[in-house]
Design a protein around this motif. Structure first.
Motif, PDB file in Angstrom:
ATOM      1  N   ALA A 115     -82.385  10.378   3.270  1.00 13.00           N
ATOM      2  CA  ALA A 115     -81.443  10.463   4.378  1.00 13.00           C
ATOM      3  C   ALA A 115     -80.020  10.593   3.858  1.00 13.00           C
ATOM      4  O   ALA A 115     -79.660  10.010   2.836  1.00 13.00           O
ATOM      5  CB  ALA A 115     -81.568   9.231   5.270  1.00 13.00           C
ATOM      6  N   THR A 116     -79.223  11.352   4.583  1.00 14.81           N
ATOM      7  CA  THR A 116     -77.800  11.511   4.274  1.00 14.81           C
ATOM      8  C   THR A 116     -76.994  11.136   5.507  1.00 14.81           C
ATOM      9  O   THR A 116     -77.274  11.618   6.609  1.00 14.81           O
ATOM     10  CB  THR A 116     -77.486  12.960   3.875  1.00 14.81           C
ATOM     11  OG1 THR A 116     -78.276  13.327   2.743  1.00 14.81           O
ATOM     12  CG2 THR A 116     -76.012  13.099   3.520  1.00 14.81           C
ATOM     13  N   TYR A 117     -76.017  10.256   5.316  1.00 11.25           N
ATOM     14  CA  TYR A 117     -75.174   9.800   6.420  1.00 11.25           C
ATOM     15  C   TYR A 117     -73.762  10.354   6.222  1.00 11.25           C
ATOM     16  O   TYR A 117     -73.190  10.205   5.151  1.00 11.25           O
ATOM     17  CB  TYR A 117     -75.125   8.270   6.476  1.00 11.25           C
ATOM     18  CG  TYR A 117     -76.489   7.626   6.528  1.00 11.25           C
ATOM     19  CD1 TYR A 117     -77.116   7.389   7.747  1.00 11.25           C
ATOM     20  CD2 TYR A 117     -77.152   7.254   5.358  1.00 11.25           C
ATOM     21  CE1 TYR A 117     -78.360   6.802   7.809  1.00 11.25           C
ATOM     22  CE2 TYR A 117     -78.395   6.663   5.411  1.00 11.25           C
ATOM     23  CZ  TYR A 117     -79.007   6.430   6.636  1.00 11.25           C
ATOM     24  OH  TYR A 117     -80.237   5.845   6.676  1.00 11.25           O
ATOM     25  N   SER A 118     -73.227  10.968   7.271  1.00 12.32           N
ATOM     26  CA  SER A 118     -71.907  11.580   7.155  1.00 12.32           C
ATOM     27  C   SER A 118     -70.984  11.089   8.261  1.00 12.32           C
ATOM     28  O   SER A 118     -71.382  11.040   9.434  1.00 12.32           O
ATOM     29  CB  SER A 118     -72.016  13.111   7.233  1.00 12.32           C
ATOM     30  OG  SER A 118     -72.936  13.607   6.273  1.00 12.32           O
ATOM     31  N   GLY A 123     -68.407  13.195  14.820  1.00 16.28           N
ATOM     32  CA  GLY A 123     -69.192  11.993  15.054  1.00 16.28           C
ATOM     33  C   GLY A 123     -69.901  11.534  13.803  1.00 16.28           C
ATOM     34  O   GLY A 123     -69.607  11.981  12.688  1.00 16.28           O
ATOM     35  N   PHE A 124     -70.855  10.636  13.978  1.00 15.56           N
ATOM     36  CA  PHE A 124     -71.646  10.094  12.870  1.00 15.56           C
ATOM     37  C   PHE A 124     -72.955  10.871  12.793  1.00 15.56           C
ATOM     38  O   PHE A 124     -73.705  10.940  13.767  1.00 15.56           O
ATOM     39  CB  PHE A 124     -71.917   8.609  13.100  1.00 15.56           C
ATOM     40  CG  PHE A 124     -72.691   7.964  11.998  1.00 15.56           C
ATOM     41  CD1 PHE A 124     -72.069   7.599  10.818  1.00 15.56           C
ATOM     42  CD2 PHE A 124     -74.045   7.704  12.149  1.00 15.56           C
ATOM     43  CE1 PHE A 124     -72.790   6.994   9.793  1.00 15.56           C
ATOM     44  CE2 PHE A 124     -74.761   7.098  11.131  1.00 15.56           C
ATOM     45  CZ  PHE A 124     -74.137   6.748   9.950  1.00 15.56           C
ATOM     46  N   ARG A 125     -73.231  11.451  11.623  1.00 13.29           N
ATOM     47  CA  ARG A 125     -74.387  12.333  11.485  1.00 13.29           C
ATOM     48  C   ARG A 125     -75.416  11.754  10.511  1.00 13.29           C
ATOM     49  O   ARG A 125     -75.072  11.237   9.437  1.00 13.29           O
ATOM     50  CB  ARG A 125     -73.950  13.700  10.974  1.00 13.29           C
ATOM     51  CG  ARG A 125     -75.080  14.732  10.902  1.00 13.29           C
ATOM     52  CD  ARG A 125     -74.580  16.057  10.330  1.00 13.29           C
ATOM     53  NE  ARG A 125     -73.536  16.644  11.166  1.00 13.29           N
ATOM     54  CZ  ARG A 125     -73.793  17.394  12.245  1.00 13.29           C
ATOM     55  NH1 ARG A 125     -75.037  17.649  12.605  1.00 13.29           N
ATOM     56  NH2 ARG A 125     -72.784  17.905  12.934  1.00 13.29           N
ATOM     57  N   GLY A 131     -85.196  16.244  10.344  1.00 15.69           N
ATOM     58  CA  GLY A 131     -84.355  16.403  11.525  1.00 15.69           C
ATOM     59  C   GLY A 131     -82.904  16.047  11.248  1.00 15.69           C
ATOM     60  O   GLY A 131     -82.552  15.560  10.160  1.00 15.69           O
ATOM     61  N   GLU A 132     -82.082  16.299  12.253  1.00 20.24           N
ATOM     62  CA  GLU A 132     -80.659  16.032  12.127  1.00 20.24           C
ATOM     63  C   GLU A 132     -80.138  15.516  13.461  1.00 20.24           C
ATOM     64  O   GLU A 132     -80.468  16.046  14.527  1.00 20.24           O
ATOM     65  CB  GLU A 132     -79.918  17.314  11.721  1.00 20.24           C
ATOM     66  CG  GLU A 132     -78.491  17.082  11.290  1.00 20.24           C
ATOM     67  CD  GLU A 132     -77.928  18.281  10.541  1.00 20.24           C
ATOM     68  OE1 GLU A 132     -76.830  18.701  10.895  1.00 20.24           O
ATOM     69  OE2 GLU A 132     -78.606  18.782   9.616  1.00 20.24           O
TER      70      GLU A 132
END
Length: 202
Positions: A115-118, A123-125, A131-132
């Motif tokens: 998982a990658t959190y941006s 917003g917060f992705r 999925g995304e």
């Protein structure tokens, strides 16, 4: 291949919660059986506890018999009920956990995904190979710390950010600060755990 225009509807949070709860109840053991088990445990605890209290008080000298019977007739049923409650809850949760694990396996869901959190302007992705998802800042309503990481709450669900995502405490502090800077005032006020973390780790 046939096409269909995008679907549109007024999405009510209450309806989402009700539907999610209904699906969860279908996967869990019968709540009716759980309630029946609790009634049985209560009745059994009362009967056995009162019987044990009576037998125990008969072995106590007469001047103290009434007091001992009064105390034991309350204490023993209560202790037995607590033990029965713990047993029923433990069994129920184990059955529910096993059913959920089987359901996950049957659905072909993997045990884990990368998982990658941006933190973006929009917003917060969360991005994964499967999925995304993007939670716009207006929907982010709380930032909560747990024993395993952080939970980013939003209108229709939540995102879990594990502790392993942060290289060190300073990285975690920077992430929390950046999140709070972009959340609205109500969400920031509701994120007491985030403020406590920043104060504690300063």
């Amino acid at each position: 291949m046939s096409t269909l225009p995008p679907l549109s509807a007024e999405l009510h949070h209450r309806d989402v919660m009700a539907a999610t709860s209904e699906v969860g109840q279908q996967a869990a053991p019968s709540p009716t059986l759980y309630m029946l088990a609790m009634v049985f445990v209560f009745l059994a605890a009362m009967e056995i506890g009162l019987g044990l209290a009576f037998m125990a008080s008969q072995r106590i000298p007469l001047p103290y018999m009434v007091l001992a019977h009064h105390f034991l007739s309350m204490a023993l049923p209560a202790l037995l009920f607590v033990f029965g409650l713990w047993t029923v809850n433990t069994t129920y949760n184990r059955i529910a956990s096993d059913r959920h694990a089987r359901q996950v396996t049957e659905n072909g869901t993997p045990d884990s995904v990368s998982a990658t959190y941006s933190i973006e302007n929009a917003g917060f992705r969360l991005s994964t190979p499967r999925g995304e998802w993007l939670a716009k800042w207006i929907s982010v309503n709380r930032l909560t710390r747990t024993s395993g990481g952080w939970v980013v709450g939003n209108d229709l669900g939540s995102f879990f950010v594990p502790q392993a995502a942060f290289a060190d405490t300073e990285t975690e502090r920077t992430w929390v600060r950046m999140m709070l800077e972009r959340m609205n005032d109500e969400a920031v006020a509701a994120s007491a755990a985030a403020h406590m973390f920043l104060d504690w780790s300063a």
